[in-house]
Structure formats: structure tokens, C-alpha cells
Design a protein around this motif. Structure first.
Motif, PDB file in Angstrom:
ATOM      1  N   GLY A   1       0.781  -1.230   0.000  1.00  0.00           N
ATOM      2  CA  GLY A   1       0.000   0.000   0.000  1.00  0.00           C
ATOM      3  C   GLY A   1       0.812   1.279   0.000  1.00  0.00           C
ATOM      4  N   ARG A   2       2.107   1.190   0.256  1.00  0.00           N
ATOM      5  CA  ARG A   2       2.934   2.396   0.250  1.00  0.00           C
ATOM      6  C   ARG A   2       3.613   2.519  -1.109  1.00  0.00           C
ATOM      7  N   THR A   3       3.690   3.736  -1.597  1.00  0.00           N
ATOM      8  CA  THR A   3       4.359   3.966  -2.872  1.00  0.00           C
ATOM      9  C   THR A   3       5.686   4.658  -2.625  1.00  0.00           C
ATOM     10  N   LYS A   4       6.753   4.080  -3.138  1.00  0.00           N
ATOM     11  CA  LYS A   4       8.036   4.769  -3.006  1.00  0.00           C
ATOM     12  C   LYS A   4       8.548   5.094  -4.405  1.00  0.00           C
ATOM     13  N   ARG A   5       9.171   6.236  -4.528  1.00  0.00           N
ATOM     14  CA  ARG A   5       9.707   6.664  -5.828  1.00  0.00           C
ATOM     15  C   ARG A   5      11.082   6.028  -6.020  1.00  0.00           C
ATOM     16  N   ILE A   6      11.286   5.507  -7.198  1.00  0.00           N
ATOM     17  CA  ILE A   6      12.580   4.900  -7.515  1.00  0.00           C
ATOM     18  C   ILE A   6      13.082   5.530  -8.801  1.00  0.00           C
ATOM     19  N   SER A   7      14.317   5.984  -8.771  1.00  0.00           N
ATOM     20  CA  SER A   7      14.887   6.548  -9.989  1.00  0.00           C
ATOM     21  C   SER A   7      15.514   5.415 -10.790  1.00  0.00           C
ATOM     22  N   GLY A   8      14.991   5.172 -11.980  1.00  0.00           N
ATOM     23  CA  GLY A   8      15.516   4.113 -12.829  1.00  0.00           C
ATOM     24  C   GLY A   8      16.137   4.692 -14.086  1.00  0.00           C
ATOM     25  N   VAL A   9      16.372   3.849 -15.064  1.00  0.00           N
ATOM     26  CA  VAL A   9      16.935   4.292 -16.338  1.00  0.00           C
ATOM     27  C   VAL A   9      15.955   3.925 -17.452  1.00  0.00           C
ATOM     28  N   SER A  10      16.047   4.638 -18.560  1.00  0.00           N
ATOM     29  CA  SER A  10      15.144   4.344 -19.676  1.00  0.00           C
ATOM     30  C   SER A  10      15.709   3.226 -20.553  1.00  0.00           C
ATOM     31  N   ARG A  11      17.030   3.022 -20.504  1.00  0.00           N
ATOM     32  CA  ARG A  11      17.638   1.962 -21.312  1.00  0.00           C
ATOM     33  C   ARG A  11      18.524   1.101 -20.417  1.00  0.00           C
ATOM     34  N   VAL A  12      18.183  -0.178 -20.323  1.00  0.00           N
ATOM     35  CA  VAL A  12      18.905  -1.088 -19.430  1.00  0.00           C
ATOM     36  C   VAL A  12      20.083  -1.712 -20.167  1.00  0.00           C
ATOM     37  N   MET A  13      21.217  -1.735 -19.509  1.00  0.00           N
ATOM     38  CA  MET A  13      22.407  -2.349 -20.087  1.00  0.00           C
ATOM     39  C   MET A  13      22.771  -3.594 -19.279  1.00  0.00           C
ATOM     40  N   LEU A  14      23.074  -4.687 -19.962  1.00  0.00           N
ATOM     41  CA  LEU A  14      23.614  -5.859 -19.277  1.00  0.00           C
ATOM     42  C   LEU A  14      25.051  -5.542 -18.860  1.00  0.00           C
ATOM     43  N   PRO A  15      25.593  -6.252 -17.877  1.00  0.00           N
ATOM     44  CA  PRO A  15      26.962  -5.957 -17.422  1.00  0.00           C
ATOM     45  C   PRO A  15      27.953  -5.971 -18.583  1.00  0.00           C
ATOM     46  N   LYS A  16      28.896  -5.041 -18.552  1.00  0.00           N
ATOM     47  CA  LYS A  16      29.845  -4.942 -19.680  1.00  0.00           C
ATOM     48  C   LYS A  16      30.766  -6.158 -19.764  1.00  0.00           C
ATOM     49  N   GLU A  17      30.865  -6.920 -18.653  1.00  0.00           N
ATOM     50  CA  GLU A  17      31.707  -8.131 -18.671  1.00  0.00           C
ATOM     51  C   GLU A  17      30.994  -9.327 -19.304  1.00  0.00           C
ATOM     52  N   CYS A  18      29.743  -9.134 -19.734  1.00  0.00           N
ATOM     53  CA  CYS A  18      28.933 -10.233 -20.295  1.00  0.00           C
ATOM     54  C   CYS A  18      29.623 -10.884 -21.493  1.00  0.00           C
ATOM     55  N   GLU A  19      29.585 -12.200 -21.545  1.00  0.00           N
ATOM     56  CA  GLU A  19      30.087 -12.922 -22.708  1.00  0.00           C
ATOM     57  C   GLU A  19      29.321 -14.235 -22.842  1.00  0.00           C
ATOM     58  N   ASP A  20      29.739 -15.048 -23.808  1.00  0.00           N
ATOM     59  CA  ASP A  20      29.078 -16.342 -23.990  1.00  0.00           C
ATOM     60  C   ASP A  20      29.376 -17.262 -22.807  1.00  0.00           C
ATOM     61  N   LEU A  21      28.522 -18.267 -22.641  1.00  0.00           N
ATOM     62  CA  LEU A  21      28.713 -19.225 -21.551  1.00  0.00           C
ATOM     63  C   LEU A  21      30.057 -19.945 -21.687  1.00  0.00           C
ATOM     64  N   LYS A  22      30.770 -20.066 -20.579  1.00  0.00           N
ATOM     65  CA  LYS A  22      32.023 -20.822 -20.510  1.00  0.00           C
ATOM     66  C   LYS A  22      31.722 -22.240 -20.005  1.00  0.00           C
ATOM     67  N   PRO A  23      32.697 -23.145 -20.077  1.00  0.00           N
ATOM     68  CA  PRO A  23      32.445 -24.518 -19.597  1.00  0.00           C
ATOM     69  C   PRO A  23      31.872 -24.592 -18.186  1.00  0.00           C
ATOM     70  N   ILE A  24      32.323 -23.711 -17.272  1.00  0.00           N
ATOM     71  CA  ILE A  24      31.820 -23.767 -15.887  1.00  0.00           C
ATOM     72  C   ILE A  24      30.318 -23.477 -15.824  1.00  0.00           C
ATOM     73  N   HIS A  25      29.849 -22.533 -16.664  1.00  0.00           N
ATOM     74  CA  HIS A  25      28.418 -22.196 -16.694  1.00  0.00           C
ATOM     75  C   HIS A  25      27.618 -23.340 -17.319  1.00  0.00           C
ATOM     76  N   ARG A  26      28.167 -23.892 -18.402  1.00  0.00           N
ATOM     77  CA  ARG A  26      27.481 -25.004 -19.077  1.00  0.00           C
ATOM     78  C   ARG A  26      27.383 -26.235 -18.173  1.00  0.00           C
ATOM     79  N   LYS A  27      28.475 -26.502 -17.462  1.00  0.00           N
ATOM     80  CA  LYS A  27      28.494 -27.665 -16.573  1.00  0.00           C
ATOM     81  C   LYS A  27      27.442 -27.519 -15.475  1.00  0.00           C
ATOM     82  N   PHE A  28      27.322 -26.316 -14.924  1.00  0.00           N
ATOM     83  CA  PHE A  28      26.313 -26.046 -13.891  1.00  0.00           C
ATOM     84  C   PHE A  28      24.913 -26.361 -14.416  1.00  0.00           C
ATOM     85  N   LEU A  29      24.615 -25.862 -15.613  1.00  0.00           N
ATOM     86  CA  LEU A  29      23.276 -26.067 -16.190  1.00  0.00           C
ATOM     87  C   LEU A  29      23.036 -27.534 -16.530  1.00  0.00           C
ATOM     88  N   GLU A  30      24.025 -28.154 -17.151  1.00  0.00           N
ATOM     89  CA  GLU A  30      23.879 -29.563 -17.550  1.00  0.00           C
ATOM     90  C   GLU A  30      23.722 -30.468 -16.333  1.00  0.00           C
TER      91      GLU A  30
END
Length: 218
Positions: free
Chosen positions: A12-41
Motif C-alpha cells: 500500500g505504500r508507494t516509493k519513488r525509484i529513480s531508474g533508467v530508460s535503457r537497461v544495459m547488461l553488465p559490460k563483462e557479459c560474454e558467452d557461456l564458458k564450460p563452468i556455466h554449461r556444466k552447472f546447467l547440464e
């Protein structure tokens, strides 16, 4: 400045939040590495399918999101924020969300997967649960919910809302409370809580998921 105000209503309470109009993914983002794939698999997921369906990426050895899968969050086909999942199982927090100030919509004002929902949704806690159940699942990022998330559901004109949280006492209690609130608010014609015998939705087998989808009409 590209900042714009957001409103988040919580209990019921409204708080103002300052956001951005264009969202950017982290600049370190890259394709999945073996460690990420292994976790998912190791959890029975096909990484390439998740890349195609959900646009997941990864951060590797540096930055605040290192050793994490980067999970974009869309609403109305627009990237509004993102969350991240640790793949080492050693981080203090499994999930770290994009801060509200770097989002165009705060993450707790979204439901992961809502764009693909038609007349039936299965509400789950986490993104991996939603991936397991497939199209028609929506993750709340935990067992707590906001008025904004309830409003999203109400606007969908849903026939059915099913709630499937983890098989632990507190989660089941939360699921029942949510079910009551959604029912009273008229968010769908039919609201039901589905209880698991053990584990969480992400642990379900392919056959169990298929049987469930047929049973509830997903």
C-alpha cells in the motif's frame, strides 16, 4: 539524463525509484564458458536451448557478477532489468539482481516469463523453476510478492493461476497465503496451490513436467 522515476507499491505504500530508460547488461557479459554449461547440464538443462529461448549470457572471472549466469528480464518485449545466478554454489547469495537504479522497472515489479503467458500461469519462486516448467511459468524471485506483481497478473485476464513453490513448510505456507490474496483480488477465474512431495520445481523430471503441463492445460 536518461533517468526516469518509477513507482513501486509495496503493502500500500508507494516509493519513488529513480531508474533508467535503457537497461544495459553488465559490460563483462560474454558467452557461456564450460563452468556455466556444466552447472546447467548438471541440473538437467540444455544450455543452448536456454540461450535461444531466454537470451542468457555469462560473466566469467571478474566483475561483481563473476561466475554467474546473466538472465535478462523482459516485459512487453523490452529488456527492463536482469538477475544473475551463481554457478559455483559457494557465493553467499545464489541470486544477485540488477539494482533498481539501473533497471527501467524494479525486478520485484516484474514476473519472469510473463510475456509468454496466455490464459494460464504457474507461479514459481526462482528462474530455474520457470525454465524447468517452460512457457507459461512465471517466477516471482522468491516467496514474497508485491502489489505490482499482483497487478500484472490481474491485467492478464487469466483463467488459471497455479502456485508451485518449494516443498518446505514455510514456502507452502507462503503459497497458500498468495493463493488467498490472488483469489480475493480476482486475479484469475481459478487459483490453486500445487504442492510438491519434495525438492522444488527445478528438480522435476521431463516426464513429470510433461504430465503436469497436460494436466493443467499449459
Amino acid at each position: 539524463s536518461n533517468a526516469k522515476p518509477n513507482e513501486e507499491t509495496l503493502h500500500g505504500r508507494t516509493k519513488r525509484i529513480s531508474g533508467v530508460s535503457r537497461v544495459m547488461l553488465p559490460k563483462e557479459c560474454e558467452d557461456l564458458k564450460p563452468i556455466h554449461r556444466k552447472f546447467l547440464e548438471s541440473r538437467g538443462f540444455d544450455p543452448d536451448l536456454l540461450i535461444r529461448q531466454y537470451g542468457i549470457m555469462a560473466c566469467y572471472t571478474f566483475g561483481m557478477y563473476r561466475y554467474r549466469i546473466i538472465i535478462p528480464v523482459y516485459m512487453d518485449r523490452k529488456l527492463v532489468t536482469f538477475t544473475t545466478r551463481d554457478v559455483t554454489d559457494k557465493a553467499p547469495a545464489q541470486y544477485i539482481h540488477c539494482p533498481d537504479r539501473k533497471s527501467s522497472t524494479p525486478i520485484k515489479n516484474t514476473i519472469y516469463g510473463i510475456d509468454e503467458v496466455r490464459d494460464t500461469i504457474v507461479l514459481v519462486e526462482g528462474v530455474l523453476d520457470a525454465w524447468r516448467l517452460g512457457i507459461g511459468a512465471g517466477a516471482l524471485y522468491g516467496t514474497n510478492w508485491t502489489v505490482a506483481q499482483m497487478n500484472l497478473l490481474r491485467r492478464k485476464n487469466l483463467k488459471n493461476i497455479f502456485i508451485m513453490f518449494d516443498a518446505e513448510e514455510t514456502a507452502i505456507s507462503k503459497a497458500n497465503s498468495l493463493g488467498e490474496e490472488l483469489d480475493i483480488a480476482g486475479c484469475a477465474d481459478n487459483v490453486e496451490v500445487l504442492e510438491l512431495d519434495q525438492g522444488d520445481p527445478a528438480d522435476l523430471s521431463g516426464k513429470e513436467v510433461n504430465d503436469l503441463r497436460i494436466e493443467i492445460g499449459l
